[in-house]
Design an enzyme around this catalytic site. Sequence first.
Site, PDB file in Angstrom:
ATOM      1  N   SER A  64     -65.453 -78.832  63.845  1.00 19.29           N
ATOM      2  CA  SER A  64     -65.288 -78.692  64.574  1.00 19.29           C
ATOM      3  C   SER A  64     -65.378 -80.131  65.802  1.00 19.29           C
ATOM      4  CB  SER A  64     -65.720 -77.869  66.028  1.00 19.29           C
ATOM      5  OG  SER A  64     -65.494 -76.549  65.393  1.00 19.29           O
ATOM      6  N   LYS A 101     -62.482 -81.925  66.734  1.00 17.82           N
ATOM      7  CA  LYS A 101     -61.614 -81.742  68.695  1.00 17.82           C
ATOM      8  C   LYS A 101     -62.908 -82.552  69.197  1.00 17.82           C
ATOM      9  CE  LYS A 101     -62.899 -77.119  68.530  1.00 17.82           C
ATOM     10  NZ  LYS A 101     -62.985 -76.127  67.381  1.00 17.82           N
ATOM     11  N   SER A 133     -66.349 -74.813  72.128  1.00 20.98           N
ATOM     12  CA  SER A 133     -65.809 -75.464  70.555  1.00 20.98           C
ATOM     13  C   SER A 133     -65.210 -74.362  70.347  1.00 20.98           C
ATOM     14  CB  SER A 133     -66.979 -75.241  69.457  1.00 20.98           C
ATOM     15  OG  SER A 133     -66.490 -75.738  68.098  1.00 20.98           O
TER      16      SER A 133
END
Length: 496
Positions: free
Chosen positions: A90, A93, A147
């Site tokens: 993640s 991102k 997230s």
Amino acid sequence: MTSNAAIRRALALILALMIALCAAPVLAEDPEEPAESAQPTATAGSTYDAEHPEKLLDADLEGQSCVLINRATGQVLYEKDANAKRYPASTTKIMTLLLAVEYGHFDEVVEIPQEAQKIPSDSSQTPVLPGERMTFEQLLYGMMLPSGNDSSNAVAVIVAGSLDAFVEKMNTRAKELGCTGTNFVNAHGYHDDNHYTTAADLAKIAAEGMKNEMYRTIVSTLYYTLPATKFRANGLEIENHNKMLFGSSPFYYPQIQGIKTGFHSLAGQCFVAAAAQDGINLVSVTLKTSNDGRWIDTKRMMEYGFAQYQKYTFEALFSEHPLDVEVQNAAPDDPQGGKLALALAPGGSLNGYSMTIRSEDGADKLNQIITNSELTYTHMLQAPIQKGDEIATLTAKYADGTALTATLLAARDVAVAPAPTPTEVPPEVRAQQIREAETNVNLIRVLVIVVGVLLIATAVFLVVLKVRKDRERERRRQAALKRKKAAQRRRREMGQ
């Protein structure tokens, strides 16, 4: 017997299924946070000394790939296998957020598209549902704090029109930032063999993102409340996964400013962080580490980074790296060969100007200040010079119109070279010189006499020549006169 055989077959089937499930990779991303340690644990095999963070070693970091950079300059301060390709999970991102804040439209009310549901079932979610409405800014919080992969897809479609178009933007922007080991295939980081990056590349992306005020605000927010929607009667409380932001956490680090955690089983725990202290802004990345390791690695790298910098006044920096000038006509035995170090006069407004820099960059920083300042010499730089003589003034001007000045003085005496003294001539040489001089005088006398005689002879010759010419002219005149009288006499005779 038949019943027992059936039971054994059933048990064998269950056991086989359990073995298969245990052998299969678990790709779930950003699961519920594992229970954190009551106290930070030491990295295995590490000899890390918290009293001397500047002595950081690779063994002190659990992450398989780590990097620390100065956010403002991009200078790499520490790296450990930073260019190895890794799965970012993640932390992907941070690029999605970068493109989103560059897109802007934060106050625009957006509708969650259908693509928000096009995520694997074990993905981390905000959650948001197709048809829900909220501002674009609220959606960004929903993507970053919990997230949410669903929010990531929604952001991608809103910004670029489709998931594929957004991924293309991600890779294009990565190349623009100098990322050479990165390839994105989705906006959220769920595992794909072709979705990878490096610690060095993630640091570049984070440094670029942290230039943006909205970006900095989102990644440093602890809690946020998403609004009620038609599918949700009440607001949704979301929380940042970054434990270093929370004062109640044993991993709390006051200097931390964000940015993003990540996890799946193949990527391990990942963390991209930003921190600031005394005007120094750093970005760190640790990839494929443990749950506690992501926080420990980050703090150790940040402490190492801050330990590289010291606060200097211009006066202290100048004393370590004094400016030298060349003095003309210095004494031949001058210990510095005519080179004169300058010192700052006390009381200058520039003297107390402070900056936080790496000690090894001190000379470069001083040269930068002097180069960007106006240096006016008030001395001719000719010996003799006495210690304390004013040599020059330095004026540094800043964008806000502030002008700081310093006076530069001679740090030592510089003696003048002595005037040349006559050389003593040996008697025999002097006698020879006298004889040569007398000979020259005699030659000159003879030459003068010869020239005089020649001049007199020439004058006599010219006088004689003139007398002769005058006599010849008179003779011719008398002859002509006689001829004229004879002619007149003949005419008279003929007339009679």
